[in-house]
Scaffold this active site. Structure first.
Site, PDB file in Angstrom:
ATOM      1  N   HIS A 200      15.221  27.029  30.672  1.00 40.64           N
ATOM      2  CA  HIS A 200      16.096  26.456  29.657  1.00 40.64           C
ATOM      3  C   HIS A 200      17.525  26.944  29.838  1.00 40.64           C
ATOM      4  CE1 HIS A 200      13.404  24.169  27.186  1.00 40.64           C
ATOM      5  NE2 HIS A 200      12.584  25.193  26.979  1.00 40.64           N
ATOM      6  N   CYS A 256      19.456  22.601  31.738  1.00 35.72           N
ATOM      7  CA  CYS A 256      20.462  21.816  31.038  1.00 35.72           C
ATOM      8  C   CYS A 256      21.810  22.523  31.047  1.00 35.72           C
ATOM      9  CB  CYS A 256      20.029  21.576  29.594  1.00 35.72           C
ATOM     10  SG  CYS A 256      18.611  20.497  29.429  1.00 35.72           S
TER      11      CYS A 256
END
Length: 431
Positions: A200, A256
């Protein structure tokens, strides 16, 4: 008598296999076939290959001799871990003049030493659980093994939250910070390093006014709920700024908001084939290139391919490297984009760098030696007259109050973007 090595520049338009006359050190002319492109080196924008002359005057491709290669890295992760600190020491404020070479200057030959840090986090048992990041780490480990990186505790380290992994191999914030320091331990001119993160990624408001979009990009450790995130400022100060001139670090960040994940000052535009300068650049002396899974404003996909879960960017990167052969940085980035388009992913991979260079001629390689035994890529010399952060314009911090995907904010955005490998953490909720 001892042999000698010389460069042979390849005239424009000549191709592998064509003959070229080479004058030996004693003045004799010898006809030599131009080697395959995978064995070409670059002197600025001029391709060349090395020829070694021995007592018999017979030219051969040169490889590093024993006295040219420093001893292998000897400090293993197990030895380093107990005495390592996880504290962060930022670079000094302002800029410092340093020696530099003009663009197009000859590169630094690699010395044959490799070192790699690989991190994959699936966040088991959380609302943000992913499926493919540990697979990504193992895929990258295999690719690096095939390209000259020794898989031992002194040269390669992998942190994952796979069940049964020992405590010092868990990707907690403390362990990641220690591992970054381990990667930089005993790095010297000619070394080739690799850093991979799959997990993440997020953003927190940048309160220094440096970031062009007002946000600091972050990586999310396994224990983020207790320890917090690691910002791109910290990654720059720990990895990029400390890399010595003449050493190379290639990074792949599959998460991301990874576009400027190492705060590198130059962003390559594959359409214009030119570099764009950051408005508040952070310069350094080493040769660092980051391939990131998407732009700062985008998310990255966690996907299934052939029954195996993985990050879209890592899959595209490994597929492009295995199928494209030796190619330029521009060609490789184009191949990665092509792999992502084949799978209909909308994310746009990025290439950022600590040094400007000719991406249309410089050969990309993970390691020192190609699979054919050539030396496909040199290390870029430092072209930055000053190192450190230059502030040309103050930028307002990103807007606060946005929720995060883990559900700790006031809204319910988690189920909207859970498919992202680094689903969007848009607030500094963990600090």
């Amino acid at each position: 008598s001892a042999g000698s090595t010389m460069r042979v520049h390849i005239p424009n338009g000549m191709q592998p296999g064509q003959k070229i006359k080479v004058r030996s050190p004693d003045g004799k002319e010898i006809v030599k076939a131009i080697p395959p492109r995978g064995e070409w080196l670059m002197d600025g924008s001029r391709p060349f290959f090395r020829v070694q002359f021995g007592p018999s005057e017979t030219p051969q491709h040169s490889t590093p001799t024993a006295h040219e290669v420093p001893p292998p890295h000897r400090i293993s992760w197990r030895q380093f871990y107990p005495r390592a600190s996880s504290a962060y020491s930022p670079p000094p404020l302002g800029t410092t003049p340093v020696p530099y070479a003009p663009l197009g200057s000859p590169g630094v030959p690699p010395n044959g030493r490799h070192k790699a840090l690989i991190i994959g986090i699936n966040y088991h048992g959380t609302r943000a659980q992913l499926r493919g990041c540990i697979n990504d780490a193992k895929s990258m480990q295999n690719l690096l093994r095939q390209n000259g990186f020794p898989d031992d505790g002194s040269h390669m380290l992998m942190l994952t939250d796979e069940r049964g992994t020992g405590g010092q191999y868990q990707p907690t914030k403390v362990n990641i910070m220690k591992a970054l320091s381990w990667l930089m331990q005993d790095v010297r001119k000619g070394d080739v390093l690799f850093f991979h993160f799959s997990g993440h990624g997020g953003q927190v408001p940048d309160k220094t006014g440096h970031e062009a979009d007002g946000w600091n990009e972050t990586v999310i450790p396994a224990d983020h709920d207790r320890a917090g995130q690691i910002t791109d400022d910290v990654l720059f100060g720990t990895l990029v700024y400390k890399l010595p001139e003449g050493a190379r670090l290639t990074a792949l960040m599959d998460m991301c908001h990874s576009g400027t994940g190492l705060d590198l000052p130059f962003d390559y535009n594959v359409d214009t084939r030119r570099w764009k300068d950051d408005i508040n650049p952070a310069h350094s002396a080493g040769d660092v290139c980051l391939f990131s899974g998407c732009e700062d404003s985008q998310t990255s996909a966690d996907v299934q391919s052939g029954g195996r879960a993985g990050g879209a960017m890592t899959m595209a990167f490994t597929k492009a490297y295995q199928t494209a052969g030796m190619c330029t940085y521009h060609e490789f980035l184009t191949n990665v984009k092509k792999q992502l388009r084949k799978k209909r992913h909308s994310q746009r991979p990025q290439l950022t760098s600590s040094q400007k260079f000719d991406a249309n001629s410089r050969i990309f390689s993970l390691g020192y030696l190609s699979s054919s035994g050539g030396i496909p890529s040199t290390i870029e010399s430092n072209h930055n007259p000053k190192i450190g952060r230059t502030k040309n314009r103050n930028v307002r911090p990103g807007r606060q109050g946005m929720e995060d995907m883990f559900g700790f904010g006031g809204g319910n955005t988690g189920n909207v973007i859970m498919a992202g490998v680094g689903a969007a953490l848009l607030a500094d909720a963990f600090f």
